[in-house]
Enzyme design. Structure first.
Site, mmCIF file in Angstrom:
data_model
loop_
_atom_site.group_PDB
_atom_site.id
_atom_site.type_symbol
_atom_site.label_atom_id
_atom_site.label_comp_id
_atom_site.label_asym_id
_atom_site.label_seq_id
_atom_site.Cartn_x
_atom_site.Cartn_y
_atom_site.Cartn_z
ATOM 1 N N PHE A 1 0.823 -1.214 0.000
ATOM 2 C CA PHE A 1 0.000 0.000 0.000
ATOM 3 C C PHE A 1 0.861 1.270 0.000
ATOM 4 O O PHE A 1 1.846 1.351 0.723
ATOM 5 C CB PHE A 1 -0.906 -0.044 1.239
ATOM 6 C CG PHE A 1 -1.875 1.098 1.362
ATOM 7 C CD1 PHE A 1 -2.673 1.469 0.291
ATOM 8 C CD2 PHE A 1 -1.991 1.783 2.559
ATOM 9 C CE1 PHE A 1 -3.580 2.517 0.421
ATOM 10 C CE2 PHE A 1 -2.899 2.819 2.699
ATOM 11 C CZ PHE A 1 -3.694 3.197 1.622
ATOM 12 N N SER B 1 3.308 -6.439 2.763
ATOM 13 C CA SER B 1 2.058 -5.768 3.070
ATOM 14 C C SER B 1 0.935 -6.261 2.150
ATOM 15 O O SER B 1 0.660 -7.460 2.108
ATOM 16 C CB SER B 1 2.283 -4.248 2.957
ATOM 17 O OG SER B 1 1.149 -3.515 3.309
ATOM 18 N N LEU B 2 0.281 -5.382 1.393
ATOM 19 C CA LEU B 2 -0.715 -5.827 0.408
ATOM 20 C C LEU B 2 -0.069 -6.725 -0.640
ATOM 21 O O LEU B 2 -0.718 -7.597 -1.213
ATOM 22 C CB LEU B 2 -1.355 -4.623 -0.294
ATOM 23 C CG LEU B 2 -2.543 -3.930 0.383
ATOM 24 C CD1 LEU B 2 -3.022 -2.764 -0.472
ATOM 25 C CD2 LEU B 2 -3.695 -4.895 0.642
ATOM 26 N N ASP C 1 5.142 -9.409 6.419
ATOM 27 C CA ASP C 1 4.102 -8.751 7.207
ATOM 28 C C ASP C 1 2.828 -8.525 6.389
ATOM 29 O O ASP C 1 2.429 -7.388 6.117
ATOM 30 C CB ASP C 1 4.602 -7.412 7.782
ATOM 31 C CG ASP C 1 3.918 -7.082 9.110
ATOM 32 O OD1 ASP C 1 3.662 -8.013 9.888
ATOM 33 O OD2 ASP C 1 3.617 -5.903 9.348
ATOM 34 N N GLU D 1 -9.699 -18.520 2.465
ATOM 35 C CA GLU D 1 -8.353 -18.651 1.904
ATOM 36 C C GLU D 1 -8.239 -18.079 0.497
ATOM 37 O O GLU D 1 -7.167 -17.632 0.087
ATOM 38 C CB GLU D 1 -7.919 -20.122 1.927
ATOM 39 C CG GLU D 1 -7.675 -20.636 3.336
ATOM 40 C CD GLU D 1 -7.083 -22.031 3.375
ATOM 41 O OE1 GLU D 1 -7.121 -22.723 2.333
ATOM 42 O OE2 GLU D 1 -6.586 -22.425 4.440
ATOM 43 N N ARG E 1 -6.997 -14.329 0.730
ATOM 44 C CA ARG E 1 -5.709 -13.948 1.332
ATOM 45 C C ARG E 1 -4.627 -14.984 1.026
ATOM 46 O O ARG E 1 -4.896 -16.055 0.475
ATOM 47 C CB ARG E 1 -5.879 -13.817 2.848
ATOM 48 C CG ARG E 1 -6.324 -15.122 3.487
ATOM 49 C CD ARG E 1 -6.325 -15.087 5.004
ATOM 50 N NE ARG E 1 -6.940 -16.294 5.550
ATOM 51 C CZ ARG E 1 -6.321 -17.465 5.686
ATOM 52 N NH1 ARG E 1 -5.055 -17.596 5.302
ATOM 53 N NH2 ARG E 1 -6.961 -18.500 6.193
ATOM 54 N N ASP F 1 -2.264 -17.961 1.807
ATOM 55 C CA ASP F 1 -2.405 -19.154 2.651
ATOM 56 C C ASP F 1 -1.447 -20.230 2.138
ATOM 57 O O ASP F 1 -0.894 -20.104 1.042
ATOM 58 C CB ASP F 1 -3.858 -19.646 2.649
ATOM 59 C CG ASP F 1 -4.223 -20.354 1.356
ATOM 60 O OD1 ASP F 1 -4.086 -21.587 1.304
ATOM 61 O OD2 ASP F 1 -4.616 -19.674 0.385
ATOM 62 N N ASP G 1 -1.061 -21.694 -1.553
ATOM 63 C CA ASP G 1 -0.727 -20.836 -2.698
ATOM 64 C C ASP G 1 0.623 -21.165 -3.340
ATOM 65 O O ASP G 1 0.927 -20.667 -4.429
ATOM 66 C CB ASP G 1 -0.758 -19.357 -2.270
ATOM 67 C CG ASP G 1 -2.173 -18.882 -1.952
ATOM 68 O OD1 ASP G 1 -3.120 -19.412 -2.548
ATOM 69 O OD2 ASP G 1 -2.328 -17.984 -1.103
ATOM 70 N N HIS H 1 6.040 -2.252 10.566
ATOM 71 C CA HIS H 1 5.536 -2.879 9.332
ATOM 72 C C HIS H 1 6.659 -2.987 8.289
ATOM 73 O O HIS H 1 6.745 -3.981 7.564
ATOM 74 C CB HIS H 1 4.377 -2.034 8.812
ATOM 75 C CG HIS H 1 3.565 -2.673 7.721
ATOM 76 N ND1 HIS H 1 3.182 -4.004 7.742
ATOM 77 C CD2 HIS H 1 3.051 -2.156 6.567
ATOM 78 C CE1 HIS H 1 2.463 -4.278 6.655
ATOM 79 N NE2 HIS H 1 2.377 -3.180 5.933
#
Length: 468
Positions: free
Chosen positions: A97, A172-173, A195, A206, A209, A211, A214, A282
């Site tokens: 982000f 992050s994202l 993070d 799942e 996000r 998991d 993947d 972060h």
């Protein structure tokens, strides 16, 4: 009353129906559950078009470490014309982000890789899609993840490139971008989540996000896992990998509080300074990863139930199956992952170099009975540590005291140990204290090293113990 019933009915109808948007080559994206209209994702937001997001794939290699080559999804010949090498691993680095793919930390990470390996390092730049409202950026993750999957597919299809050689590193994202790409790429080698962000992702199904399904191997570093409310922790505390690492407990990173104000007036400019001030914990995840590339054994992580147990010295040394390294070399442990997700703990330094080496020391006292404190330093083939506290209290001959500490360096082969004691009490008898035996163990080794002495010394006089 009637109007409010209609409002609820319309809301429920919208929740059931959902909207959908389709982009050529990428497929269709819906805002229905689990992508929207849920407790965790109450807003229904469709991802932007690939044109609006403008994702770029910036290739750096050992041959072009300073200037990128732009790989175009729409033009496979750009791969042909680049320095991309089929016989090397390919590591994608994906920012999060409000960040951008040509930010210095991504290139710095590539450059650290070039020091230890020959690699295709691709920085994924989706800044137009990340520098918007958080909810929109979180939705754009799906399009960017699909584009990353398409780039991997192009490499696989056109060059017979092995998916097992692909490693996605997302911050992050970007960690969830990697998850989206991985879910669309069966057989993907590895994903590292740095993070992974909490808001809109923690507690979702799942498919939304990152998991463990993947990629063949998924490792995650948590550095800002305190709750978003009230602690403003941006990262997720949920386990999302085969191995989940919680350095320093995963919530408050050393060096973040005291350096916060100095970061604001950093020469890098107000933006990066403010960024470090607001999100220091972060950002630590990618700084740890970058450092880990140059320190293959400097981030040994110990399996443990909680950080409190780790701090209470209940998780030392490594078990028989060994300990993984947090960061770049975590995949050396890949064959020892289990069906159950595993948590690992370690401590780091408060600034770069963040690497630390954990030692366990046990001291058997000799000499007089006194109240005081005992410190020990290790001397080895690669250097020596400073003095670490082992015990404070009543020192009695024959008693044994143990502690663990994290040293700034690997001392190598331990050649001798020095003991110091004091109590800052004026004692006219000048008592003498010593250690008949000191044993030392390095966290990732089974070997115990023993050092002995028959001497005793006065307060603040160093006692040297040699191997016995």
């Amino acid at each position: 009353m009637v109007s409010s019933i209609w409002t609820i009915a319309l809301f429920l109808l919208g929740a059931v129906q959902g909207k959908e948007i389709c982009y050529s080559q990428l497929g269709c994206f819906s805002d229905a559950e689990p992508w929207g209209g849920t407790v965790i994702r109450p807003l229904k937001v469709l991802p932007w078009s690939p044109e609006k997001i403008g994702t770029r794939f910036l290739l750096y290699t050992n041959e072009n470490p300073n200037t990128f080559q732009n790989l175009l999804l729409s033009d496979p010949s750009t791969v042909e014309a680049s320095n991309f090498q089929i016989d090397r691993k390919t590591r994608f680095i994906i920012h999060g982000f409000i960040d951008k793919g040509d930010e210095s930390w991504l290139l710095d990470m590539c450059k650290n890789m070039f020091e230890v390996e020959e690699v295709n390092c691709i920085c994924v730049d989706w800044k137009k899609g990340s520098q918007t409202t958080y909810t929109q950026a979180a939705s754009n993750v799906r399009v960017v993840g699909t584009q990353v999957a398409q780039m991997i597919d192009m490499l696989s299809t056109n060059y017979n490139y092995s998916l097992s050689q692909v490693h996605l590193i997302g911050h992050s994202l970007g960690a969830h971008v990697a998850g989206e790409a991985g879910s669309r790429t069966p057989g993907l080698g590895r994903i590292t989540g740095l993070d992974p962000v909490e808001a809109s992702f923690q507690g979702t199904s799942e498919e939304v996000r990152l998991d463990p399904s993947d990629a063949t191997f998924v490792d995650v570093i948590h550095t800002d896992a305190a709750p978003l409310i009230p602690s403003l922790g941006f990262g997720s505390s949920q386990l999302m990998g085969h191995l989940d690492f919680f350095p320093n407990g995963g919530e408050e990173m050393p060096g973040c509080k005291k350096n916060a104000l100095s970061q604001i007036v950093d020469l890098d400019g107000i933006w990066s300074g403010t960024r470090d001030f607001v999100a220091c914990n972060h950002l630590r995840s990618y700084k740890y990863y970058s450092d880990s590339i140059l320190h293959p054994d400097g981030f040994t992580a110990f399996p443990c139930t909680t950080y409190k147990s780790f701090e209470s010295n209940k998780c030392f040394p490594c078990p028989d199956e060994g300990c993984p390294q947090m960061g770049h070399y975590a995949d050396r442990f890949a064959g020892r992952t289990s069906e159950t997700q595993q948590k690992f703990f370690l401590n780091t330094g408060d600034s770069s170099d963040f690497a630390r080496w954990r030692y366990g020391v046990s001291v058997t006292m000799s000499g007089k009975m006194v109240t005081g404190q005992v410190k020990v330093s290790l001397y080895g083939s690669k250097g020596n540590t400073h003095q670490f506290d082992i015990f404070r209290g009543l020192i009695t001959p024959g008693s044994t005291h143990s502690n663990e500490f994290d040293a700034k360096l690997d001392v190598g082969t331990i050649e001798k140990v020095k003991l110091l004691w004091n109590n800052h009490v004026i004692n006219p008898t000048f008592p003498k204290v010593g250690a008949s035996k000191i044993t030392v163990q390095k966290g990732d080794e089974k070997t115990m090293y023993s050092f002995c002495s028959q001497d005793t010394v006065k307060e603040n006089v160093l006692l040297t113990l040699m191997p016995c």
